[in-house]
Design a protein around this motif. Structure first.
Motif, PDB file in Angstrom:
ATOM      1  N   VAL A  63      -6.355  34.758 -15.284  1.00  0.00           N
ATOM      2  CA  VAL A  63      -7.682  34.963 -14.694  1.00  0.00           C
ATOM      3  C   VAL A  63      -8.620  35.454 -15.783  1.00  0.00           C
ATOM      4  O   VAL A  63      -8.213  35.655 -16.943  1.00  0.00           O
ATOM      5  N   LYS A  64      -9.894  35.639 -15.418  1.00  0.00           N
ATOM      6  CA  LYS A  64     -10.883  36.233 -16.312  1.00  0.00           C
ATOM      7  C   LYS A  64     -11.423  37.504 -15.676  1.00  0.00           C
ATOM      8  O   LYS A  64     -11.603  37.568 -14.454  1.00  0.00           O
ATOM      9  N   VAL A  65     -11.685  38.496 -16.514  1.00  0.00           N
ATOM     10  CA  VAL A  65     -12.168  39.793 -16.054  1.00  0.00           C
ATOM     11  C   VAL A  65     -13.454  40.120 -16.806  1.00  0.00           C
ATOM     12  O   VAL A  65     -13.523  39.989 -18.036  1.00  0.00           O
ATOM     13  N   ARG A  66     -14.459  40.519 -16.047  1.00  0.00           N
ATOM     14  CA  ARG A  66     -15.745  40.909 -16.643  1.00  0.00           C
ATOM     15  C   ARG A  66     -16.171  42.255 -16.071  1.00  0.00           C
ATOM     16  O   ARG A  66     -16.182  42.449 -14.842  1.00  0.00           O
ATOM     17  N   ASN A  67     -16.504  43.188 -16.966  1.00  0.00           N
ATOM     18  CA  ASN A  67     -17.062  44.449 -16.507  1.00  0.00           C
ATOM     19  C   ASN A  67     -18.451  44.217 -15.934  1.00  0.00           C
ATOM     20  O   ASN A  67     -19.195  43.338 -16.375  1.00  0.00           O
ATOM     21  N   ARG A  68     -18.823  45.040 -14.993  1.00  0.00           N
ATOM     22  CA  ARG A  68     -20.076  44.819 -14.269  1.00  0.00           C
ATOM     23  C   ARG A  68     -21.304  45.003 -15.138  1.00  0.00           C
ATOM     24  O   ARG A  68     -22.387  44.499 -14.808  1.00  0.00           O
TER      25      ARG A  68
END
Length: 859
Positions: free
Chosen positions: A840-845
């Motif tokens: 998956v991909k994770v991005r901080n807000r």
């Protein structure tokens, strides 16, 4: 030629302040000696010079006897000179009395109150104080005003009107940051920098946490009715609370509490179930011998004894859900009693709230066993199992080698009698392959304790002797430092010691080939010590004197994070406690964000963060509409976004032609706002997911498995109005998120899915990076791939807890995603042949960079 400037003799004689200080210090460190008497200086003294060498031959003429009095009189000058020199050097030291204290003893009030300084430095501190600014202690208020002042006890009770203090509150308030939580005033974190030291203590040493704020619910009644109540409210997966291993009281069960007959919906909180030890040759045998024989068989008599056998069970739950837990248990008890009344049986069930009856300390770390043995002194116990267990504590390298939830009950002496305690050192036995503690098995006789008796707890609720009485007895000892011997009138306190582990899953389950884990985390093991009310500070003083650190809420949360398991309530979405926690955090963070100027705060609208303050689980699950389009615009994305989450999912499923029909998102004609999200967790979750992932209709398989699990607890199947499609699309699963490269996921970071083409690029880039061929520009690297802006419709979950893991040495997080999205990730991993790794991909807000990460299941 001008004349030279004449030297001013007056200026040359004056010394600078630094030189005068050096001269004063040197004079204070000089020891005066008596000079050789002569005709003119018989009574004069001189400064000591360099020592002369002594030849051994010159000592032959010394007398064989020595008169002590004459020798002391002859050396009186040297003795007095030594004492005066020591006093002068002490009074003229370069450090003040306040600066000589260690940092953990320094107080700001110490510069105004001499009594705050240790006794050995009070004279020096009193001499250093300015007499003009010196304040006489105890005379700051006139007598009339002082008489009108309320007593200290009244003042402290007045400050507890809207909250409750623990017995160790004052000790924590001097050393911790305090905050109001769940009706208590609790310690959040130490004032000193202790984040990394606290982690090292939990991994290599020991750390203590006062968990007395946890609520204890006592249920008393017939054994079969209590089992029915617990089966109706506890998790239907795994062993039952009425299983034989827990029913005897030898072990404690870690489970989850639900509303009455509502499984798998309406999860309340994790719960610890502990039965009172049922020692053989007790009530059951007495009832069997006293029952008159009227031609009844042995089986019928045994069944009657089981029904009439009164048992006691304790449930320890989080204080945030105490009202919900009481409501669920009361409803289950009323239904159980009605069922018994229908068959002509009369029974009673008593339920009590024991919040103020216990003090609970959690001691975690490999040295927790040595801390327990060094701080507690058991009363002479004739039980062979207990003697064997107590002797093995000094050779126990970790409490994890003991059975999970093992309960030991015993009685100890007043810990103040043996204060200060001596640390028990770890004894290593050579040539032994079997741990000495593994030969001690749980049993009801080992778990027996008098702390279950309410009269016993009330009798010792207040210590018989105060601390000043114990200190006076210690001062009367002929040999200073000798431990006090317990007398007949001294208190004897019953306690319970329970094994506690903070770990993700069982080793056999985590090694399953169907559900590979992305990372392995370190489990933490220790003990939970339960003592009666009124003895919090005596036990805390002895426990912390052994060298163990003390942690607050942040340290306890960090233990669960480093172990890789979920922490309640922040990692349990769909629960009411999580909603309250999320609302409070959202209000605080939004208020902090609004106080900052626009140039110093992130612009979430331009960053494309749809919900910056709170995770929108309803939108992720597809049971609510997403926010307006302006809140979902990505930076630099000129394409129009789709109106609803479901249309995006249908488009992605259509583009992926290789995906099987089961991977497509379920289609619905309208938004089901009344659907209820729920969390799928438990020991049977890996088997359920492995089974339904191979079905053409996973929703029907999920409904079938849930009904089978409910049937094990003799619960009715789910209502016919509850469709399998609704269950399937509203289910969430807890996952662990580990970044493939650098970076650190934060709380409320967004989890995106990746299509097959981009996933292949990520896999290729990671393979080149590991093989050392990253410099070859035959494709995009991870830096270029992380700049790709994901679509707003690709959100499949959120991170509930994220930070840098000290045990793993990399970024790690705990989050939740829908069950159907997890099945799609498994099918994608099979198509890409990625060794079962879910990408998956994770991005901080507050960032635009999306980093690749691996997802593994938590259960």
């Amino acid at each position: 030629m001008p004349t030279k400037r004449q030297t001013d003799n007056r200026a040359s004689e004056e010394l600078s302040g630094r030189e005068r200080k050096k001269q004063k210090t040197a004079l204070a460190r000089t020891i005066a000696v008596q000079s050789t008497p002569g005709p003119s200086n018989a009574n004069e003294s001189a400064v000591a010079g360099p020592s002369k060498s002594v030849r051994f031959g010159s000592m032959q003429g010394l007398p064989g006897a020595l008169d002590v009095e004459r020798f002391a009189e002859a050396r009186a000058f040297e003795i007095n000179a030594m004492q005066e020199a020591m006093q002068n050097a002490r009074s003229n030291a370069t450090q003040r009395a306040w600066q000589q204290l260690p940092r953990h003893l320094r107080r700001r009030a110490a510069s105004h109150d001499v009594r705050r300084v240790p006794l050995r430095l009070r004279d020096k501190a009193r001499a250093e104080m300015d007499t003009a600014k010196r304040k006489a202690p105890g005379h700051s208020m006139p007598k009339k005003s002082k008489q009108n002042q309320p007593k200290r006890t009244v003042q402290l009770l007045r400050r507890q009107k809207d909250k409750t203090w623990l017995e160790t509150h004052i000790w924590h308030a001097k050393r911790m940051h305090m905050d109001n939580m769940w009706g208590y005033r609790l310690a959040v974190t130490p004032t000193e920098k202790s984040f990394r030291p606290s982690h090292r203590a939990s991994v290599h040493g020991s750390i203590l946490h006062d968990a007395s704020y946890f609520a204890t619910i006592e249920i008393k009644g017939p054994e079969d009715i209590l089992r029915s109540i617990l089966d109706q409210c506890c998790d239907c997966q795994g062993p039952s609370p009425g299983a034989k291993r827990f029913l005897t009281g030898a072990r404690a069960l870690e489970s989850c509490l639900y509303d009455y007959n509502a499984y798998p919906h309406r999860l309340i909180a994790p719960v610890t179930v502990m039965w009172q030890a049922d020692v053989p040759n007790n009530n059951q045998e007495n009832a069997a011998t006293n029952e008159p024989g009227k031609g009844k068989g042995k089986e019928k008599a045994a069944s009657s004894n089981l029904q009439q056998n009164t048992r006691v069970v304790w449930l320890r739950v989080h204080p945030a859900v105490l009202a919900d837990a009481h409501r669920s248990l009361r409803v289950a008890a009323s239904f159980a009693l009605n069922s018994a009344k229908q068959v002509g049986r009369t029974a009673e069930v008593e339920m009590a709230d024991l919040r103020d009856h216990f003090n609970v300390f959690e001691i975690m770390g490999p040295k927790a066993s040595q801390v327990i043995k060094g701080a507690l002194k058991p009363v002479d116990d004739k039980r062979a199992d207990f003697q064997k267990f107590w002797a093995s504590l000094s050779r126990l390298q970790s409490a994890g080698s003991l059975p999970r939830g093992m309960v030991i009950g015993f009685t100890v002496h007043d810990p103040r009698l043996s204060f200060p305690p001596k640390n028990a050192k770890l004894e290593t036995a050579e040539g032994k392959t079997l741990s000495p503690a593994s030969t001690v098995f749980p049993s009801a006789a080992l778990a027996e304790s008098r702390i279950w008796d309410e009269e016993t707890r009330l009798a010792i609720r207040k210590p018989r002797y105060k601390k000043k009485d114990i200190d006076q007895r210690r001062a009367n000892n002929l040999v200073p430092g000798t431990p006090l011997k317990a007398e007949r009138k001294d208190d004897r306190i019953p306690v319970i010691l329970m094994q506690r582990s903070v770990e993700t899953t069982a080793p056999a389950q985590s090694a399953s080939s169907t559900l590979p884990r992305a990372r392995t985390t370190n489990a933490l093991h220790g003990w939970t010590l339960i003592i009666p009310q009124g003895w919090g500070m005596p036990f805390l003083s002895s426990l912390i004197y052994t060298g163990t650190r003390v942690g607050g809420q942040r340290e306890r949360q960090t233990q669960a994070f480093e172990a890789g398991c979920a922490y309640f309530p922040r990692d349990f979405p769909t629960t009411e406690a999580y909603e309250e926690y999320a609302e409070d955090r959202a209000a605080d963070e939004e208020e902090t964000w609004e106080r900052k100027p626009p140039a110093k705060r992130p612009n979430y609208e331009k960053l494309g963060t749809r919900s910056p303050w709170k995770a929108d689980w309803d939108v992720v699950l597809g049971i609510a509409r997403p926010p307006s389009a302006k809140d979902t615009v990505n930076a630099g994305d000129e394409d129009d976004l789709l109106d609803t989450q479901r249309e995006v999912e249908m488009t992605d499923a259509t583009e992926d032609a290789a995906a099987p029909p089961s991977a497509a998102a379920p289609q619905a004609a309208a938004w089901d706002v009344a659907a209820e999200p729920w969390l799928l967790r438990g020991s049977d979750v890996p088997a359920i997911i492995a089974d339904i992932s191979s079905m053409l209709n996973p929703s029907a398989g999920l409904l079938m498995h849930l009904n089978q699990i409910r049937a094990k607890r003799k619960l009715d199947p789910l209502p016919a109005s509850m469709r399998g499609e609704d269950l399937f699309r509203t289910a969430l699963v807890q996952v662990g998120v580990s970044l493939c490269g650098r970076g650190r996921p934060d709380d409320l970071a967004i989890i995106y899915r990746i299509n097959d083409d981009e996933a292949r690029k990520w896999i290729t880039a990671e393979a080149r990076k590991k093989s050392g061929l990253a410099l070859l520009h035959d494709g995009p690297d991870d830096t270029e791939l992380s700049q790709i802006s994901p679509s707003a419709g690709g959100i499949i979950g959120y991170v509930t807890t994220g930070s840098f893991s000290l045990s793993l040495g990399e970024g790690h997080a705990t989050g939740a995603i829908p069950l159907r999205q997890y099945l799609e990730l498994r099918q994608q991993a099979q198509r890409l042949r990625n060794d079962g790794k879910l990408l998956v991909k994770v991005r901080n807000r507050d960032e635009t960079i999306c980093r690749a990460a691996l997802v593994d299941l938590l259960y």
